[in-house]
Design a protein around this motif. Structure first.
Motif, PDB file in Angstrom:
ATOM      1  N   LYS A   1       0.845  -1.202   0.000  1.00  0.00           N
ATOM      2  CA  LYS A   1       0.000   0.000   0.000  1.00  0.00           C
ATOM      3  C   LYS A   1       0.876   1.245   0.000  1.00  0.00           C
ATOM      4  CE  LYS A   1      -2.918   2.642   3.152  1.00  0.00           C
ATOM      5  NZ  LYS A   1      -3.877   2.637   4.244  1.00  0.00           N
TER       6      LYS A   1
ATOM      7  N   GLY B   1      -4.442   5.264  -1.400  1.00  0.00           N
ATOM      8  CA  GLY B   1      -5.832   4.821  -1.400  1.00  0.00           C
ATOM      9  C   GLY B   1      -6.128   3.638  -2.302  1.00  0.00           C
TER      10      GLY B   1
ATOM     11  N   ASP C   1      -5.959   0.489  -0.381  1.00  0.00           N
ATOM     12  CA  ASP C   1      -7.131   0.324   0.490  1.00  0.00           C
ATOM     13  C   ASP C   1      -8.324  -0.206  -0.293  1.00  0.00           C
ATOM     14  OD1 ASP C   1      -5.725   1.261   2.620  1.00  0.00           O
ATOM     15  OD2 ASP C   1      -6.671   3.234   2.710  1.00  0.00           O
TER      16      ASP C   1
ATOM     17  N   HIS D   1      -8.727   6.021 -10.329  1.00  0.00           N
ATOM     18  CA  HIS D   1      -8.500   6.540  -8.978  1.00  0.00           C
ATOM     19  C   HIS D   1      -7.754   7.870  -9.037  1.00  0.00           C
ATOM     20  CE1 HIS D   1      -9.632   2.699  -7.019  1.00  0.00           C
ATOM     21  NE2 HIS D   1      -9.177   2.181  -8.148  1.00  0.00           N
TER      22      HIS D   1
ATOM     23  N   ASN E   1     -16.129   5.911  -3.062  1.00  0.00           N
ATOM     24  CA  ASN E   1     -15.505   4.817  -2.306  1.00  0.00           C
ATOM     25  C   ASN E   1     -16.195   4.605  -0.961  1.00  0.00           C
ATOM     26  OD1 ASN E   1     -13.465   4.217  -4.135  1.00  0.00           O
ATOM     27  ND2 ASN E   1     -12.052   5.713  -3.254  1.00  0.00           N
TER      28      ASN E   1
ATOM     29  N   ARG F   1       0.120  11.733   0.868  1.00  0.00           N
ATOM     30  CA  ARG F   1       1.317  11.865   0.038  1.00  0.00           C
ATOM     31  C   ARG F   1       1.731  13.328  -0.005  1.00  0.00           C
ATOM     32  NH1 ARG F   1      -0.202  11.272  -4.729  1.00  0.00           N
ATOM     33  NH2 ARG F   1      -2.278  10.416  -4.400  1.00  0.00           N
TER      34      ARG F   1
ATOM     35  N   LYS G   1      -2.022  16.931  -2.977  1.00  0.00           N
ATOM     36  CA  LYS G   1      -2.575  16.974  -1.623  1.00  0.00           C
ATOM     37  C   LYS G   1      -2.571  18.378  -1.011  1.00  0.00           C
ATOM     38  CE  LYS G   1      -3.444  12.581  -1.657  1.00  0.00           C
ATOM     39  NZ  LYS G   1      -4.830  12.088  -1.709  1.00  0.00           N
TER      40      LYS G   1
ATOM     41  N   GLY H   1       7.471   9.813   6.601  1.00  0.00           N
ATOM     42  CA  GLY H   1       7.530   8.351   6.510  1.00  0.00           C
ATOM     43  C   GLY H   1       6.142   7.789   6.257  1.00  0.00           C
TER      44      GLY H   1
ATOM     45  N   GLU I   1      -8.975  15.822  -5.723  1.00  0.00           N
ATOM     46  CA  GLU I   1      -9.104  14.602  -4.917  1.00  0.00           C
ATOM     47  C   GLU I   1     -10.208  13.730  -5.501  1.00  0.00           C
ATOM     48  OE1 GLU I   1      -7.485  12.297  -3.071  1.00  0.00           O
ATOM     49  OE2 GLU I   1      -6.929  14.004  -1.805  1.00  0.00           O
TER      50      GLU I   1
ATOM     51  N   CYS J   1     -11.459  10.906  -4.781  1.00  0.00           N
ATOM     52  CA  CYS J   1     -12.432  10.598  -3.729  1.00  0.00           C
ATOM     53  C   CYS J   1     -11.888  11.091  -2.392  1.00  0.00           C
ATOM     54  CB  CYS J   1     -12.710   9.090  -3.643  1.00  0.00           C
ATOM     55  SG  CYS J   1     -13.832   8.684  -2.299  1.00  0.00           S
ATOM     56  N   GLY J   2     -10.767  10.516  -2.002  1.00  0.00           N
ATOM     57  CA  GLY J   2     -10.221  10.801  -0.677  1.00  0.00           C
ATOM     58  C   GLY J   2     -10.795   9.815   0.319  1.00  0.00           C
TER      59      GLY J   2
HETATM   60  N1  LIG Z   1       2.510   8.572   5.146  1.00  0.00           N
HETATM   61  C1  LIG Z   1       1.520   7.748   5.292  1.00  0.00           C
HETATM   62  N2  LIG Z   1       1.556   6.822   6.242  1.00  0.00           N
HETATM   63  C2  LIG Z   1       0.547   5.978   6.384  1.00  0.00           C
HETATM   64  N3  LIG Z   1      -0.533   5.976   5.638  1.00  0.00           N
HETATM   65  C3  LIG Z   1      -0.615   6.901   4.672  1.00  0.00           C
HETATM   66  C4  LIG Z   1       0.378   7.814   4.450  1.00  0.00           C
HETATM   67  N4  LIG Z   1       0.029   8.582   3.431  1.00  0.00           N
HETATM   68  C5  LIG Z   1      -1.155   8.170   3.037  1.00  0.00           C
HETATM   69  N5  LIG Z   1      -1.550   7.134   3.769  1.00  0.00           N
HETATM   70  C6  LIG Z   1      -2.767   6.363   3.648  1.00  0.00           C
HETATM   71  O1  LIG Z   1      -2.982   6.124   2.286  1.00  0.00           O
HETATM   72  C7  LIG Z   1      -4.329   6.302   1.994  1.00  0.00           C
HETATM   73  C8  LIG Z   1      -4.463   7.487   1.136  1.00  0.00           C
HETATM   74  O2  LIG Z   1      -5.669   7.495   0.543  1.00  0.00           O
HETATM   75  P1  LIG Z   1      -6.222   8.740  -0.292  1.00  0.00           P
HETATM   76  O3  LIG Z   1      -7.502   8.342  -0.831  1.00  0.00           O
HETATM   77  O4  LIG Z   1      -6.266   9.904   0.569  1.00  0.00           O
HETATM   78  O5  LIG Z   1      -5.129   9.068  -1.343  1.00  0.00           O
HETATM   79  P2  LIG Z   1      -4.491   8.552  -2.714  1.00  0.00           P
HETATM   80  O6  LIG Z   1      -4.249   9.798  -3.389  1.00  0.00           O
HETATM   81  O7  LIG Z   1      -3.343   7.713  -2.464  1.00  0.00           O
HETATM   82  O8  LIG Z   1      -5.540   7.698  -3.475  1.00  0.00           O
HETATM   83  C9  LIG Z   1      -6.154   7.827  -4.782  1.00  0.00           C
HETATM   84  O9  LIG Z   1      -7.065   6.752  -4.817  1.00  0.00           O
HETATM   85  C10 LIG Z   1      -7.962   6.795  -3.775  1.00  0.00           C
HETATM   86  C11 LIG Z   1      -8.788   5.559  -3.842  1.00  0.00           C
HETATM   87  O10 LIG Z   1      -9.667   5.604  -4.860  1.00  0.00           O
HETATM   88  C12 LIG Z   1      -8.800   8.026  -3.814  1.00  0.00           C
HETATM   89  O11 LIG Z   1      -9.599   8.095  -2.676  1.00  0.00           O
HETATM   90  C13 LIG Z   1      -7.920   9.244  -3.865  1.00  0.00           C
HETATM   91  O12 LIG Z   1      -8.700  10.394  -4.014  1.00  0.00           O
HETATM   92  C14 LIG Z   1      -6.937   9.098  -4.975  1.00  0.00           C
HETATM   93  O13 LIG Z   1      -6.078  10.193  -5.012  1.00  0.00           O
HETATM   94  C15 LIG Z   1      -5.014   6.434   3.315  1.00  0.00           C
HETATM   95  O14 LIG Z   1      -5.332   5.184   3.819  1.00  0.00           O
HETATM   96  C16 LIG Z   1      -3.957   7.060   4.167  1.00  0.00           C
HETATM   97  O15 LIG Z   1      -4.132   6.838   5.520  1.00  0.00           O
END
Ligand SMILES: Nc1ncnc2c1ncn2[C@@H]1O[C@H](COP(=O)(O)OP(=O)(O)O[C@H]2O[C@H](CO)[C@@H](O)[C@H](O)[C@H]2O)[C@@H](O)[C@H]1O
Length: 946
Positions: free
Chosen positions: A361, A364, A367, A516, A602, A661, A666, A715, A738, A740-741
């Motif tokens: 991972k 998102g 997840d 995504h 989501n 990220r 972001k 980190g 974003e 979804c977020g």
């Molecule tokens: N440094 C860190 N340490 C630990 N955990 C961290 C972290 N940085 C991020 N995460 C975790 O990673 C996930 C990030 O999910 P997001 O949906 O916010 O962003 P992402 O842009 O990667 O996803 C993309 O795909 C998803 C899924 O569709 C969309 O929701 C989103 O808008 C789209 O940009 C969350 O579970 C968060 O807790």
């Protein structure tokens, strides 16, 4: 006299044949009655005799034959009967003699009555013994505990009474038995009892079957009957015959009502029967436990039956495993395994993603790949996730399958690892050279290297349904839907088409492509096309010219064009994608393919992200909490977080969190701009992220500069992400875009208030707080601007400090939302169904117009379509989907439903083909398909209205 007796005693008035018929009826319904029939007929004669002799002196022949029978049957009766004969022969007898004879006759009747009385009492006694054994069987505890003295005394008493009672009838019954040559020995012991049964019905209307029953089903109430026991035994040990089951169903007094309405009728009946049998077995065993030999004959037979079941006795206190299994199977199937939510739409789904939580991972996508498939599986689909194997995953075992692929001239071996978790098959594609070396940095390496990884991954993934058996069986291509995610797997729909569908293979496998994040597209020089190993003409799918990239190779573009359906992760983002700003150069293609695009917000994994059971809150002073314990649990988490990060532990200071990220998307730089203002407030700021080095450095600087207020954790720590989400009061998400977020969803679930830029999925999911109506979930600002952020955050802080009730309301509303994946999974299912249905259309339409060809191919088409939809289709109703010039526009047959939107088409007397042709013939359709719902019938056959 006869008639009067007959009138009051219908049983006596019945002719032998009538009674025989009556009994035959009973017999036919209750198998054990067959064994009674012969004896019962004899009792009928006996009763007739007694009634005749008492009712009509004039019917001498009848009387005399009765007496003959009585003589045969009882010494006492014989003696008295002799007197009667003498009396009959002496017509000149004196009045005294006549009187004496009358007296004697009366005595005969009295003796008979006495016998009947005794028999009736005995029957009552048998009933009471039976009911006492039922009590015993029901009250296992007291019985097991050995406090049986009173009970045993009573049973001994009862036994003696029974034996005494039996003595009274022994002469009668034994004589009767001896005189009945055809009587089988094993039925003898129960003869008296049967007399009892018959005679106790004296004066009752036996046509009412209730007279034969007690509260037990009839076959159980006749326990004393040895042959009956054998029947029962056979029934108990084997499956109930259908006849028996039907008998039970048909007979009111024997009704064994299923506890639940039968979903699987046969099974329910069988299960109910098993329970009844169990009760019967219990009763019998109890009898055996308490009565010692010599037993009354009818109890001996019970004993025999019990002995025969000795091996079952252990199971009797605890129901036999088989019975439990039966009951469980019935019960569980009814209660825990309801019919699939997806109903007839159940299909095979393979989600393919470059990352999958918890194994891999970076954001998102991981997840979603970890959670959405489980929700789809909960709906009843067979679901697989295919992801690269970047490391050693303990749960996944080698599937023992090896395949070789040539990518960019390199011969690569691929192995497959497999795990089955929460109803989902997780298949990990292992290639040491490309994936295992990237465990720490899954998207690392140069562009070509990444491209090679994704080429190998997609080529292997599209073949997984053929090579990797899951639960022993490969998925195959029947009713198969692929879900590809982002540019990493955008090649999958292309390979599906180029390698298979173009060649008539995997014709009915469909692909849906999920966006995504369209900002990452797999762009590269057109030369890279050779790496993709595709037919030359496919290059057009990839070539794109835009002011940013010039002419280039765009993997994302090809995925968009080739997929049968496109999904993105919110409605807001679906709209944004069509704009030049939101489409990142692909808005033209998105617009062209708008008809197959849908936004689905989501969900969240409510097992992983749930304050009530979050594993990361169980140590270090954190605590799990719920809506009920919010006011104590959340402050405790806040204090634990402050302590862990060595910030002043203060309940009154608002803690602001950021997780994500560290990149342009972001909006972390907006936080940088707002920092001076923020530091002027009494707040604490905790930031967690990794990404762009300059932004990582920014975090470090903030922390050193404002050490008493800011922590910048550079980190990737899942545990810390969970703890910030629980311990913070506010979550800041100033994302420039974003899709979804997820963090704002997690935050709301934890009672943490989001302050977000109203964009994409953030706008969809965070309704702004309305202080007048006390509604909404957080604060939003409408442009990616530091001042706007400050304004929104200022209002939020103001509310936090001065309007505690409003704050609590915000928290509670957020926590109470259903944010689970279930709703989203249902929406995905609709998309997959549409993807499956859509392509019926060109295949149905694309045939020649010649009648013969049509006829010969129609069958194949119909079968294909049926196979694809996974069931018999059409029938009474159909949705006809037509597309007009790129606009999503769904028509139905004119006159039957409103045009331009989904509607129910009731198609009268029109064949499937004619419907299609009529629409295509008038030029309104330039593409489209058909969605079929419910009903019985066959595609291609005339559809008739209901
Ligand atoms: N440094 C860190 N340490 C630990 N955990 C961290 C972290 N940085 C991020 N995460 C975790 O990673 C996930 C990030 O999910 P997001 O949906 O916010 O962003 P992402 O842009 O990667 O996803 C993309 O795909 C998803 C899924 O569709 C969309 O929701 C989103 O808008 C789209 O940009 C969350 O579970 C968060 O807790």
């Amino acid at each position: 006299m006869a008639s009067s007796i007959g009138g009051s005693l219908p049983f006596i008035s019945e002719t032998k044949s009538e009674k025989s018929l009556l009994l035959r009826n009973k017999t036919s319904r209750f198998p054990f009655f067959r064994n009674l029939q012969r004896n019962s007929l004899k009792y009928t004669c006996l009763n007739s005799t007694s009634s005749s002799s008492s009712s009509s002196p004039s019917s001498s022949s009848s009387s005399s034959s009765s007496v003959v029978r009585l003589r045969k049957n009882s010494k006492a009766v014989r003696a008295i009967g002799k007197g009667l004969e003498e009396a009959d022969n002496d017509e000149e007898s004196s009045e005294e003699t006549l009187q004496a004879n009358i007296e004697k006759s009366k005595k005969v009747l009295a003796v008979q009555r006495d016998l009947l009385q005794q028999i009736a009492e005995r029957r009552k006694l048998v009933s009471s013994i039976k009911s006492s054994t039922v009590d015993l069987a029901e009250d296992d505890t007291s019985y097991e505990e050995g406090d049986n003295s009173i009970l045993n005394a009573r049973i001994v008493d009862d036994k003696e009474t029974v034996e005494n009672q039996n003595k009274n009838v022994t002469a009668f019954s034994s004589t009767y038995a001896q005189s009945t040559a055809e009587q089988k020995p094993e039925t003898l012991p129960s003869t008296a009892n049967r007399i009892g049964e018959s005679e106790s019905n004296y004066g009752k209307d036996l046509s009412k079957e209730n007279d034969w029953s007690d509260p037990l089903p009839s076959f159980l109430s006749s326990m004393p009957e040895a042959s009956t026991l054998k029947v029962e035994k056979r029934i108990d040990l084997e499956e109930p015959s259908q006849e028996v089951v039907n008998d039970q169903k048909d007979t009111p007094e024997n009704e064994i009502k299923p506890s639940k309405p039968p979903s699987d009728k046969g099974r329910t009946v069988s299960g109910t029967f098993a329970r009844s049998s169990l009760n019967a077995v219990k009763k019998e065993t109890t009898v055996k436990k308490n009565w010692s030999d010599p037993l009354p004959p009818f109890l001996s037979s019970i004993s025999k039956a019990s002995t025969l079941r000795d091996e079952k006795q252990v199971d009797l206190e605890e129901p036999s495993p088989q019975v439990i299994d039966d009951e469980k199977a019935g019960g569980e199937r009814d209660e825990e395994k309801p019919p699939p939510l997806a109903g007839a739409n159940v299909m095979n789904i393979i989600l393919v993603a470059a990352e999958c939580a918890p194994w891999s991972k970076t954001g998102g996508l991981g997840d979603v790949a970890g959670a959405l498939p489980k929700a789809l599986a909960r709906r009843g689909h067979r679901v697989m996730v295919v992801a690269p194997r970047y490391g050693d995953y303990a749960e996944a075992k080698d599937a023992g399958v090896r395949k070789r692929y040539k990518v960019h001239g390199q011969d690569l071996e691929v192995t497959y690892f497999q795990a089955y978790i929460d109803g989902v098959d997780f298949v990990f594609i292992d290639c040491h050279h490309l994936f295992r070396s990237r465990e720490k940095d899954i998207y690392g390496g140069d562009r070509l290297e990444i491209l090679k990884r994704m080429v190998l991954f997609c080529r292997a993934a599209v073949e997984v349904p053929w090579y990797v058996p899951c639960g022993g069986v490969c998925y195959g291509d029947g009713n198969l839907a692929f879900i590809a995610n982002d540019w990493h797997t955008a090649l999958l729909p292309v390979y599906l088409k180029a390698y298979y569908r173009d060649h008539g293979l995997m014709k009915y496998a469909r692909s849906t492509f999920v966006i995504h994040n369209i900002a990452h597209q797999g762009r590269g020089p057109v030369d890279n096309f050779v790496t993709l190993d595709l037919p030359e003409h496919y290059i057009d799918l990839f070539k794109l010219y835009d002011p940013v990239g010039g002419e280039h190779l765009n993997i994302f573009a090809a995925g968009l064009k080739t997929a049968d359906r496109i999904v993105t992760v919110s409605h807001g983002y679906a709209w944004e994608l069509k704009t030049p700003e939101g489409g990142w150069g692909l808005h033209g293609i998105i617009n062209e393919n708008d008809w197959k695009l849908r936004g689905i917000v989501n969900g969240i994994d409510t097992k992983d992200w749930n304050p009530e059971c979050d594993v990361h809150l169980s140590t270090d002073g954190y605590t799990n909490y719920s809506l009920e314990t919010l006011q104590t649990g959340k402050p405790q988490c806040k204090a634990a977080l402050q302590k862990e990060l060595v910030l002043p532990v203060r309940d009154d200071v608002p803690v602001i969190g950021f997780i994500g990220r560290l990149d342009q998307q972001k909006g972390v730089d907006l936080i940088g701009e707002a920092i001076p203002w923020m530091m002027g407030q009494d707040v604490q700021l905790i930031m967690l992220g990794t990404g762009r080095p300059d932004l990582e450095q920014m975090l470090r600087n903030f922390e050193s500069q404002y050490h008493d207020k800011v922590r910048g954790w550079v980190g990737f720590s899942v545990k810390t992400a969970h703890r910030i989400t629980a311990g913070a009061d506010i979550l800041l998400m100033p994302s420039r875009f974003e899709p979804c977020g997820l963090n704002q969803l997690y935050a709301m679930k934890y009672g943490t208030i989001p302050v977000v830029h109203a964009v994409g999925g953030l706008r969809d999911t965070v309704q702004p707080f309305n202080p007048f109506e006390e509604s909404g979930l957080g604060w939003t600002f409408d442009s990616a601007d530091a001042n706007k952020l400050i304004h929104a955050l200022g209002n939020c802080l103001y509310t936090y400090r001065d309007y505690k009730k409003s704050w609590e309301g915000l928290q509670r509303r957020g926590m109470m939302q259903d944010l689970s994946w279930d709703k989203a999974a249902q929406n995905y299912e609709e998309v997959l169904v549409a993807a499956n249905s859509f392509n019926v259309w060109p295949e149905v339409l694309g045939r020649g117009s010649k009648k013969r060809e049509r006829t010969s191919k129609r069958k194949a088409e119909r079968e294909s379509a049926e196979r694809q939809v996974g069931r018999r289709v059409a029938g009474l109703q159909a949705f006809v989907l037509c597309l007009e010039s790129g606009r999503r526009c769904i028509y139905t047959v004119p006159g039957f439903a409103p045009p331009g939107e989904w509607g129910l088409a009731r198609i009268r007397d029109q064949s499937w083909e004619r419907v299609i042709r009529r629409r295509s013939g008038d030029g309104t359709i330039d593409g489209g398909g058909i969605v079929i719902r419910g009903g019985r019938g066959r595609l291609g056959s005339p559809l008739r209205s209901s």
